[in-house]
Motif scaffolding. Structure first.
Motif, PDB file in Angstrom:
ATOM      1  N   PRO A   1       0.796  -1.230   0.000  1.00  9.80           N
ATOM      2  CA  PRO A   1       0.000   0.000   0.000  1.00  9.80           C
ATOM      3  C   PRO A   1       0.831   1.284   0.000  1.00  9.80           C
ATOM      4  N   HIS A   2       2.118   1.167   0.300  1.00 13.80           N
ATOM      5  CA  HIS A   2       2.987   2.339   0.390  1.00 13.80           C
ATOM      6  C   HIS A   2       3.817   2.546  -0.879  1.00 13.80           C
ATOM      7  N   GLY A   3       3.479   1.820  -1.936  1.00 11.23           N
ATOM      8  CA  GLY A   3       4.222   1.969  -3.183  1.00 11.23           C
ATOM      9  C   GLY A   3       5.549   1.247  -3.187  1.00 11.23           C
ATOM     10  N   ILE A   4       5.712   0.267  -2.304  1.00  8.18           N
ATOM     11  CA  ILE A   4       6.957  -0.488  -2.194  1.00  8.18           C
ATOM     12  C   ILE A   4       6.721  -1.905  -2.706  1.00  8.18           C
ATOM     13  N   THR A   5       7.569  -2.354  -3.597  1.00  5.66           N
ATOM     14  CA  THR A   5       7.480  -3.731  -4.087  1.00  5.66           C
ATOM     15  C   THR A   5       8.679  -4.535  -3.589  1.00  5.66           C
ATOM     16  N   VAL A   6       8.451  -5.824  -3.397  1.00  7.61           N
ATOM     17  CA  VAL A   6       9.504  -6.747  -2.969  1.00  7.61           C
ATOM     18  C   VAL A   6       9.422  -7.986  -3.854  1.00  7.61           C
ATOM     19  N   ASN A   7      10.486  -8.249  -4.583  1.00  8.10           N
ATOM     20  CA  ASN A   7      10.513  -9.406  -5.462  1.00  8.10           C
ATOM     21  C   ASN A   7      11.856 -10.123  -5.349  1.00  8.10           C
ATOM     22  N   ASN A   8      11.877 -11.365  -5.800  1.00  9.43           N
ATOM     23  CA  ASN A   8      13.081 -12.195  -5.724  1.00  9.43           C
ATOM     24  C   ASN A   8      13.493 -12.647  -7.121  1.00  9.43           C
ATOM     25  N   LEU A   9      14.783 -12.544  -7.406  1.00  9.35           N
ATOM     26  CA  LEU A   9      15.335 -13.072  -8.649  1.00  9.35           C
ATOM     27  C   LEU A   9      16.082 -14.363  -8.350  1.00  9.35           C
ATOM     28  N   LEU A  10      15.750 -15.417  -9.075  1.00  2.84           N
ATOM     29  CA  LEU A  10      16.312 -16.745  -8.826  1.00  2.84           C
ATOM     30  C   LEU A  10      17.210 -17.135  -9.993  1.00  2.84           C
ATOM     31  N   PRO A  11      18.506 -16.874  -9.894  1.00  3.22           N
ATOM     32  CA  PRO A  11      19.395 -17.240 -10.994  1.00  3.22           C
ATOM     33  C   PRO A  11      19.646 -18.740 -11.047  1.00  3.22           C
ATOM     34  N   GLY A  12      19.676 -19.254 -12.263  1.00  4.69           N
ATOM     35  CA  GLY A  12      20.123 -20.621 -12.473  1.00  4.69           C
ATOM     36  C   GLY A  12      21.614 -20.618 -12.746  1.00  4.69           C
ATOM     37  N   LYS A  13      22.032 -21.264 -13.806  1.00  8.07           N
ATOM     38  CA  LYS A  13      23.461 -21.332 -14.122  1.00  8.07           C
ATOM     39  C   LYS A  13      23.854 -20.103 -14.932  1.00  8.07           C
ATOM     40  N   MET A  14      24.460 -19.145 -14.235  1.00  8.34           N
ATOM     41  CA  MET A  14      24.875 -17.892 -14.842  1.00  8.34           C
ATOM     42  C   MET A  14      26.383 -17.908 -15.061  1.00  8.34           C
ATOM     43  N   ASP A  15      26.825 -17.282 -16.121  1.00  6.39           N
ATOM     44  CA  ASP A  15      28.238 -17.317 -16.502  1.00  6.39           C
ATOM     45  C   ASP A  15      29.046 -16.354 -15.632  1.00  6.39           C
TER      46      ASP A  15
ATOM     47  N   GLN B   1       6.891 -11.777  -6.014  1.00  7.02           N
ATOM     48  CA  GLN B   1       7.107 -12.775  -7.057  1.00  7.02           C
ATOM     49  C   GLN B   1       8.527 -13.330  -7.030  1.00  7.02           C
ATOM     50  N   ASN B   2       8.642 -14.581  -7.486  1.00 11.48           N
ATOM     51  CA  ASN B   2       9.929 -15.253  -7.625  1.00 11.48           C
ATOM     52  C   ASN B   2      10.186 -15.463  -9.108  1.00 11.48           C
ATOM     53  N   ILE B   3      11.129 -14.694  -9.654  1.00  9.15           N
ATOM     54  CA  ILE B   3      11.380 -14.713 -11.087  1.00  9.15           C
ATOM     55  C   ILE B   3      12.595 -15.592 -11.380  1.00  9.15           C
ATOM     56  N   LEU B   4      12.353 -16.694 -12.088  1.00 10.24           N
ATOM     57  CA  LEU B   4      13.430 -17.607 -12.465  1.00 10.24           C
ATOM     58  C   LEU B   4      14.164 -17.096 -13.694  1.00 10.24           C
ATOM     59  N   LEU B   5      15.482 -17.081 -13.630  1.00  5.14           N
ATOM     60  CA  LEU B   5      16.309 -16.818 -14.807  1.00  5.14           C
ATOM     61  C   LEU B   5      17.233 -18.018 -14.958  1.00  5.14           C
ATOM     62  N   ASP B   6      16.733 -19.037 -15.651  1.00  2.00           N
ATOM     63  CA  ASP B   6      17.456 -20.312 -15.687  1.00  2.00           C
ATOM     64  C   ASP B   6      17.472 -20.974 -17.056  1.00  2.00           C
ATOM     65  N   GLY B   7      17.024 -20.260 -18.098  1.00  5.18           N
ATOM     66  CA  GLY B   7      17.038 -20.848 -19.434  1.00  5.18           C
ATOM     67  C   GLY B   7      16.135 -22.044 -19.589  1.00  5.18           C
ATOM     68  N   GLY B   8      15.156 -22.191 -18.671  1.00 10.55           N
ATOM     69  CA  GLY B   8      14.225 -23.317 -18.737  1.00 10.55           C
ATOM     70  C   GLY B   8      14.683 -24.556 -17.989  1.00 10.55           C
ATOM     71  N   LEU B   9      15.754 -24.425 -17.188  1.00 10.66           N
ATOM     72  CA  LEU B   9      16.316 -25.606 -16.520  1.00 10.66           C
ATOM     73  C   LEU B   9      15.336 -26.240 -15.538  1.00 10.66           C
ATOM     74  N   PHE B  10      14.592 -25.430 -14.796  1.00  6.81           N
ATOM     75  CA  PHE B  10      13.638 -25.985 -13.838  1.00  6.81           C
ATOM     76  C   PHE B  10      12.351 -26.363 -14.569  1.00  6.81           C
ATOM     77  N   PRO B  11      11.991 -27.651 -14.613  1.00  6.88           N
ATOM     78  CA  PRO B  11      10.838 -28.089 -15.406  1.00  6.88           C
ATOM     79  C   PRO B  11       9.535 -27.940 -14.629  1.00  6.88           C
ATOM     80  N   SER B  12       8.783 -26.919 -14.937  1.00 12.38           N
ATOM     81  CA  SER B  12       7.535 -26.665 -14.225  1.00 12.38           C
ATOM     82  C   SER B  12       6.574 -25.898 -15.111  1.00 12.38           C
ATOM     83  N   ALA B  13       5.290 -26.205 -14.957  1.00 12.42           N
ATOM     84  CA  ALA B  13       4.273 -25.463 -15.704  1.00 12.42           C
ATOM     85  C   ALA B  13       3.838 -24.200 -14.970  1.00 12.42           C
ATOM     86  N   PHE B  14       4.076 -24.157 -13.656  1.00 11.45           N
ATOM     87  CA  PHE B  14       3.631 -23.009 -12.848  1.00 11.45           C
ATOM     88  C   PHE B  14       4.770 -22.531 -11.967  1.00 11.45           C
TER      89      PHE B  14
END
Length: 259
Positions: A173-187, A246-259
Motif C-alpha cells: 500500500p505504500h508503493g513499495i514492491t519486494v521481489n526475488n530473482l532466482l538465478p540458475g546457471k549464470m556465466d 514474485q519469484n522470477i526464475l532466470l534459468d534458461g528453462g532448466l527448472f521443469p515446471s508449468a507453474f
C-alpha cells in the motif's frame, strides 16, 4: 524503454562483480545513482570507474562485509534514503549437510536470511514516507530445485522468501514492491569455479565440463550478468509497480515446471 528511474538512488550489495555488478550497471544505465559494495577495494574501484565512465552517474563505493552491523551502517551512511535496495550476498560454500556444524549453520542463515531482513527493516521507513520503494533479493534456483551440497544456502534463501511473502503485502500500500530473482546457471566466476572442481574430480577438461552442463539447459547456454541486471532494473521500474511478492526464475528453462 524508459524505466522512470532517473535520479533514483540505489544500494546494490555485493556488486563489484558478477550478478550484483550486472544489476548495478543496468540501474546506472537507467539513470540511478549507485552505491557499490564489496570486500575487494581494487575491484570495487575498477567497477566504479567503468560505471561512471559508461553511464555518467554518481557512484559511491563502500568496502565492507554487508553481513556485519558496521557494513550495513556504512552502506546506509553512504545512501541514507535509498529508493532501491538490491540484496545480494555470497552463499555458504558447497558442503554436505552432514558436515555442517552449528557455527556454519548460523553463518549461512546470517548471510542469506538475517542480513537482507535487517537491511529491509532499515530502508522501508523512508520508502514509506516517500511513497516509493523497490526491493529485489537475489536468491537462487536452488530455492525451487534442490542442488546437492547447497542445502544451507537453499534453506536460508527459502526462509527469506517465506518471511517476505507476508511482509511484501504489508508494504504494497505504500508503493513499495519486494521481489526475488532466482538465478540458475549464470556465466559468473562462481560457476567457473564449479567447472574447475568438476574437471579436477572427473579428470576431464574444463571445456568438456562446461559443454556438458550447458547442454542440460533447454536454452543450451548459461545466463549473463547483463541480462540478469536488465531484469532487475525492470523490476525496479515505474512499469513494474504492480509486481510484488514474485519469484522470477532466470534459468534458461532448466527448472521443469508449468507453474
Amino acid at each position: 524503454m524508459e524505466l522512470g528511474l532517473k535520479g533514483k538512488k540505489a544500494i546494490v550489495c555485493a556488486s563489484s562483480r558478477g550478478l550484483g555488478r550486472g544489476c548495478a550497471e543496468a540501474l546506472a544505465e537507467a539513470g540511478c545513482s549507485i552505491v557499490l559494495n564489496g570486500r575487494d577495494e581494487a575491484v570495487l574501484a575498477a567497477t566504479r570507474s567503468t560505471i561512471e565512465d559508461q553511464f555518467g552517474v554518481e557512484v559511491r563505493v563502500v568496502v565492507a562485509d554487508v553481513s556485519t552491523r558496521a557494513g550495513q551502517e556504512a552502506l546506509l551512511s553512504a545512501c541514507p534514503e535509498p529508493d532501491i535496495l538490491i540484496n545480494n550476498n555470497g552463499g555458504p560454500p558447497r558442503k554436505d549437510y552432514s558436515e555442517l556444524d552449528r557455527e556454519a549453520l548460523l553463518e549461512g542463515v546470517l548471510q542469506n536470511f538475517v542480513t537482507p531482513v535487517e537491511l529491509i527493516q532499515a530502508v522501508t521507513p523512508g520508502m514509506k514516507q516517500r511513497g516509493f520503494g523497490r526491493i529485489v533479493n537475489i536468491t537462487s534456483l536452488s530455492v525451487r530445485m534442490p542442488i546437492e551440497g547447497l542445502d544451507l544456502s537453499s534453506g536460508a534463501r527459502a526462509g527469506l522468501t517465506a518471511f517476505l511473502a507476508g511482509v511484501c503485502r504489508q508494504l504494497a500500500p505504500h508503493g513499495i514492491t519486494v521481489n526475488n530473482l532466482l538465478p540458475g546457471k549464470m556465466d559468473t566466476d562462481r560457476l567457473k569455479g564449479g567447472f574447475a572442481r568438476a574437471a579436477e574430480q572427473s579428470g576431464r577438461s574444463i571445456d568438456a565440463v562446461r559443454a556438458e552442463q550447458a547442454a542440460e539447459i533447454p536454452a543450451q547456454r548459461f545466463g549473463t550478468a547483463e541480462e540478469f541486471g536488465q531484469t532487475c532494473a525492470f523490476l525496479c521500474s515505474r512499469q513494474a509497480g504492480y509486481i510484488t511478492g514474485q519469484n522470477i526464475l532466470l534459468d534458461g528453462g532448466l527448472f521443469p515446471s508449468a507453474f
